[in-house]
Design a protein around this motif. Structure first.
Motif, PDB file in Angstrom:
ATOM      1  N   LYS A   2      34.908  69.002  -5.561  1.00 47.31           N
ATOM      2  CA  LYS A   2      35.425  69.426  -4.252  1.00 47.31           C
ATOM      3  C   LYS A   2      34.362  70.179  -3.461  1.00 47.31           C
ATOM      4  O   LYS A   2      34.146  69.916  -2.275  1.00 47.31           O
ATOM      5  N   GLY A   3      33.663  71.104  -4.122  1.00 49.19           N
ATOM      6  CA  GLY A   3      32.637  71.874  -3.436  1.00 49.19           C
ATOM      7  C   GLY A   3      31.488  71.003  -2.958  1.00 49.19           C
ATOM      8  O   GLY A   3      31.009  71.151  -1.831  1.00 49.19           O
ATOM      9  N   GLN A   4      31.053  70.088  -3.829  1.00 49.13           N
ATOM     10  CA  GLN A   4      29.941  69.219  -3.437  1.00 49.13           C
ATOM     11  C   GLN A   4      30.312  68.357  -2.243  1.00 49.13           C
ATOM     12  O   GLN A   4      29.538  68.233  -1.286  1.00 49.13           O
ATOM     13  N   ILE A   5      31.477  67.742  -2.275  1.00 48.13           N
ATOM     14  CA  ILE A   5      31.867  66.817  -1.211  1.00 48.13           C
ATOM     15  C   ILE A   5      32.144  67.556   0.091  1.00 48.13           C
ATOM     16  O   ILE A   5      31.666  67.170   1.160  1.00 48.13           O
ATOM     17  N   GLU A   6      32.916  68.628   0.013  1.00 50.28           N
ATOM     18  CA  GLU A   6      33.425  69.264   1.226  1.00 50.28           C
ATOM     19  C   GLU A   6      32.456  70.250   1.871  1.00 50.28           C
ATOM     20  O   GLU A   6      32.591  70.540   3.065  1.00 50.28           O
ATOM     21  N   VAL A   7      31.489  70.752   1.108  1.00 51.27           N
ATOM     22  CA  VAL A   7      30.570  71.746   1.684  1.00 51.27           C
ATOM     23  C   VAL A   7      29.112  71.312   1.549  1.00 51.27           C
ATOM     24  O   VAL A   7      28.426  71.066   2.548  1.00 51.27           O
ATOM     25  N   PHE A   8      28.621  71.190   0.339  1.00 54.25           N
ATOM     26  CA  PHE A   8      27.190  71.013   0.123  1.00 54.25           C
ATOM     27  C   PHE A   8      26.706  69.650   0.613  1.00 54.25           C
ATOM     28  O   PHE A   8      25.684  69.567   1.307  1.00 54.25           O
ATOM     29  N   ASN A   9      27.393  68.585   0.268  1.00 48.39           N
ATOM     30  CA  ASN A   9      27.008  67.262   0.767  1.00 48.39           C
ATOM     31  C   ASN A   9      27.291  67.127   2.258  1.00 48.39           C
ATOM     32  O   ASN A   9      26.577  66.420   2.966  1.00 48.39           O
ATOM     33  N   LEU A  10      28.345  67.780   2.723  1.00 45.50           N
ATOM     34  CA  LEU A  10      28.649  67.775   4.157  1.00 45.50           C
ATOM     35  C   LEU A  10      27.475  68.334   4.949  1.00 45.50           C
ATOM     36  O   LEU A  10      27.054  67.757   5.962  1.00 45.50           O
ATOM     37  N   ILE A  11      26.933  69.451   4.492  1.00 42.76           N
ATOM     38  CA  ILE A  11      25.785  70.064   5.171  1.00 42.76           C
ATOM     39  C   ILE A  11      24.554  69.159   5.068  1.00 42.76           C
ATOM     40  O   ILE A  11      23.886  68.874   6.065  1.00 42.76           O
ATOM     41  N   ALA A  12      24.257  68.709   3.855  1.00 42.37           N
ATOM     42  CA  ALA A  12      23.050  67.908   3.634  1.00 42.37           C
ATOM     43  C   ALA A  12      23.051  66.638   4.470  1.00 42.37           C
ATOM     44  O   ALA A  12      21.997  66.195   4.947  1.00 42.37           O
ATOM     45  N   ASN A  13      24.227  66.061   4.662  1.00 44.63           N
ATOM     46  CA  ASN A  13      24.335  64.796   5.389  1.00 44.63           C
ATOM     47  C   ASN A  13      24.761  64.987   6.837  1.00 44.63           C
ATOM     48  O   ASN A  13      25.105  64.021   7.515  1.00 44.63           O
ATOM     49  N   GLY A  14      24.718  66.209   7.321  1.00 45.06           N
ATOM     50  CA  GLY A  14      25.136  66.493   8.687  1.00 45.06           C
ATOM     51  C   GLY A  14      24.233  65.836   9.713  1.00 45.06           C
ATOM     52  O   GLY A  14      23.066  65.534   9.442  1.00 45.06           O
ATOM     53  N   ASN A  15      24.770  65.646  10.887  1.00 47.41           N
ATOM     54  CA  ASN A  15      24.039  64.945  11.953  1.00 47.41           C
ATOM     55  C   ASN A  15      23.239  65.883  12.847  1.00 47.41           C
ATOM     56  O   ASN A  15      22.666  65.463  13.840  1.00 47.41           O
ATOM     57  N   LYS A  16      23.210  67.170  12.479  1.00 53.39           N
ATOM     58  CA  LYS A  16      22.454  68.159  13.244  1.00 53.39           C
ATOM     59  C   LYS A  16      21.642  69.010  12.274  1.00 53.39           C
ATOM     60  O   LYS A  16      22.077  69.260  11.150  1.00 53.39           O
ATOM     61  N   PRO A  17      20.468  69.471  12.697  1.00 49.28           N
ATOM     62  CA  PRO A  17      19.615  70.244  11.783  1.00 49.28           C
ATOM     63  C   PRO A  17      20.243  71.583  11.407  1.00 49.28           C
ATOM     64  O   PRO A  17      20.808  72.277  12.253  1.00 49.28           O
ATOM     65  N   VAL A  18      20.124  71.910  10.122  1.00 50.87           N
ATOM     66  CA  VAL A  18      20.648  73.173   9.600  1.00 50.87           C
ATOM     67  C   VAL A  18      19.509  73.921   8.921  1.00 50.87           C
ATOM     68  O   VAL A  18      18.847  73.388   8.023  1.00 50.87           O
ATOM     69  N   ILE A  19      19.278  75.148   9.367  1.00 55.12           N
ATOM     70  CA  ILE A  19      18.246  76.004   8.772  1.00 55.12           C
ATOM     71  C   ILE A  19      18.922  77.133   8.007  1.00 55.12           C
ATOM     72  O   ILE A  19      19.788  77.830   8.539  1.00 55.12           O
ATOM     73  N   ALA A  20      18.522  77.318   6.749  1.00 58.39           N
ATOM     74  CA  ALA A  20      18.979  78.466   5.967  1.00 58.39           C
ATOM     75  C   ALA A  20      17.974  79.590   6.145  1.00 58.39           C
ATOM     76  O   ALA A  20      16.790  79.426   5.842  1.00 58.39           O
ATOM     77  N   ALA A  21      18.431  80.718   6.667  1.00 58.45           N
ATOM     78  CA  ALA A  21      17.597  81.918   6.793  1.00 58.45           C
ATOM     79  C   ALA A  21      17.966  82.833   5.630  1.00 58.45           C
ATOM     80  O   ALA A  21      18.958  83.565   5.684  1.00 58.45           O
ATOM     81  N   ILE A  22      17.155  82.792   4.586  1.00 57.35           N
ATOM     82  CA  ILE A  22      17.485  83.461   3.326  1.00 57.35           C
ATOM     83  C   ILE A  22      17.030  84.909   3.418  1.00 57.35           C
ATOM     84  O   ILE A  22      15.842  85.224   3.299  1.00 57.35           O
ATOM     85  N   ASN A  23      17.978  85.792   3.634  1.00 54.75           N
ATOM     86  CA  ASN A  23      17.685  87.189   3.945  1.00 54.75           C
ATOM     87  C   ASN A  23      17.725  88.116   2.737  1.00 54.75           C
ATOM     88  O   ASN A  23      17.471  89.316   2.872  1.00 54.75           O
ATOM     89  N   GLY A  24      18.020  87.604   1.558  1.00 57.73           N
ATOM     90  CA  GLY A  24      18.103  88.429   0.361  1.00 57.73           C
ATOM     91  C   GLY A  24      18.321  87.534  -0.846  1.00 57.73           C
ATOM     92  O   GLY A  24      17.793  86.428  -0.904  1.00 57.73           O
ATOM     93  N   PHE A  25      19.120  88.000  -1.798  1.00 59.96           N
ATOM     94  CA  PHE A  25      19.373  87.207  -2.998  1.00 59.96           C
ATOM     95  C   PHE A  25      20.038  85.870  -2.650  1.00 59.96           C
ATOM     96  O   PHE A  25      21.023  85.817  -1.910  1.00 59.96           O
ATOM     97  N   ALA A  26      19.473  84.792  -3.181  1.00 54.45           N
ATOM     98  CA  ALA A  26      20.096  83.467  -3.105  1.00 54.45           C
ATOM     99  C   ALA A  26      20.152  82.953  -4.533  1.00 54.45           C
ATOM    100  O   ALA A  26      19.185  82.388  -5.049  1.00 54.45           O
ATOM    101  N   LEU A  27      21.276  83.193  -5.163  1.00 55.25           N
ATOM    102  CA  LEU A  27      21.418  82.909  -6.592  1.00 55.25           C
ATOM    103  C   LEU A  27      22.561  81.944  -6.831  1.00 55.25           C
ATOM    104  O   LEU A  27      23.577  81.982  -6.130  1.00 55.25           O
ATOM    105  N   GLY A  28      22.418  81.094  -7.825  1.00 54.52           N
ATOM    106  CA  GLY A  28      23.493  80.180  -8.181  1.00 54.52           C
ATOM    107  C   GLY A  28      23.939  79.352  -6.991  1.00 54.52           C
ATOM    108  O   GLY A  28      23.141  78.675  -6.336  1.00 54.52           O
TER     109      GLY A  28
END
Length: 260
Positions: A85-111
């Motif tokens: 559910k998480g992969q389909i509805e969030v992570f793959n949704l973002i990766a396959n989105g039709n607009k550019p997405v930038i992650a601004a990693i401001n601290g811990f990015a774990l798991g």
């Protein structure tokens, strides 16, 4: 929709999606994942949004993992369903989105937090950021695409080392490995994210979407990435933006793209 765990801010054609659980180090629980699905699906459909920057509130964490308390009593079937559910509805949704997405990693990015950043098209980090996939310390493995995307981004050997040791890496190391493209001082992180996205948004929107789709195709099993590129290249010739881009080039002026 009124979000409980996200802040949505619009700045011209840039939309900020900010995970707002600072007291929990912005950890991903079920409700936050559900809100991320709604927010990204809406942003990808909204013609006023050209691109997205995702970050976390506070100075400590981008997303410091998933909410482990929600995992405690899950069995095999429920754990499998959670990852799917998480992969389909969030992570793959973002990766396959039709607009550019930038992650601004401001601290811990774990798991799950690093997995969220890896699902984005571009990652930049604060000097204070630390990244890792510590799931094996809980008797788990990354379940939101982490084993696949980390290996794609930094290579199989280094990805296996990070996953099997569960060690965190610094922002500088992440840059050396190719996990992030830039490292900035904390106060410059969002300014630089906007500068990068504004540069991207000068380009033709439909061409941006085609480029994302084509690059992703090359990392998808059973898909001919070269064939997808050819097809997407051809489709671009049928857009008004292509005609505008060529005319602007020949007339030595800046193109005014409309995403048509």
């Amino acid at each position: 929709m009124e979000f409980q765990n996200l802040l949505i801010e619009n700045k011209e054609r840039i939309q900020y999606i900010i995970i707002n659980r600072e007291s929990k180090l912005n950890a991903l629980n079920r409700d936050t994942l559900a809100e991320l699905h709604v927010a990204f699906a809406a942003a990808f459909k909204d013609p006023a949004v050209g691109g997205i920057i995702i970050t976390g509130t506070g100075a400590k964490a981008f997303v410091a993992g998933a909410d482990i308390s929600e995992f405690a009593n899950l069995g095999i079937d429920a754990g499998t369903a959670l990852a799917r559910k998480g992969q389909i509805e969030v992570f793959n949704l973002i990766a396959n989105g039709n607009k550019p997405v930038i992650a601004a990693i401001n601290g811990f990015a774990l798991g799950g937090g690093l997995e969220l950043a890896m699902a984005c098209h571009i990652r930049i980090a604060s000097e204070t950021a630390k990244m890792g996939l510590p799931e094996v310390t809980l008797g788990l493995i990354p379940g939101y695409g982490g084993t696949q995307r980390l290996a794609q981004l930094i290579g199989k050997g280094k990805a296996l080392e990070m996953i099997l040791t569960a060690d965190m890496i610094t922002a500088v190391e992440a840059h050396q490995y190719g996990l992030v493209t830039y490292v900035f001082c904390p106060e410059d992180l969002l300014v630089k994210a906007e500068e990068l996205l504004q540069k991207i948004l000068l380009r033709a929107p439909l061409a941006l979407a085609a480029a994302i789709h084509s690059v992703n195709a090359g990392f998808t099993d059973g898909v001919d990435g070269y064939g997808i590129e050819i097809a997407q290249f051809g489709k671009c010739f049928g857009t008004k933006d292509f005609k505008e881009g060529v005319a602007a080039f020949l007339e030595k002026r800046k193109a005014a793209f409309k995403g048509e």
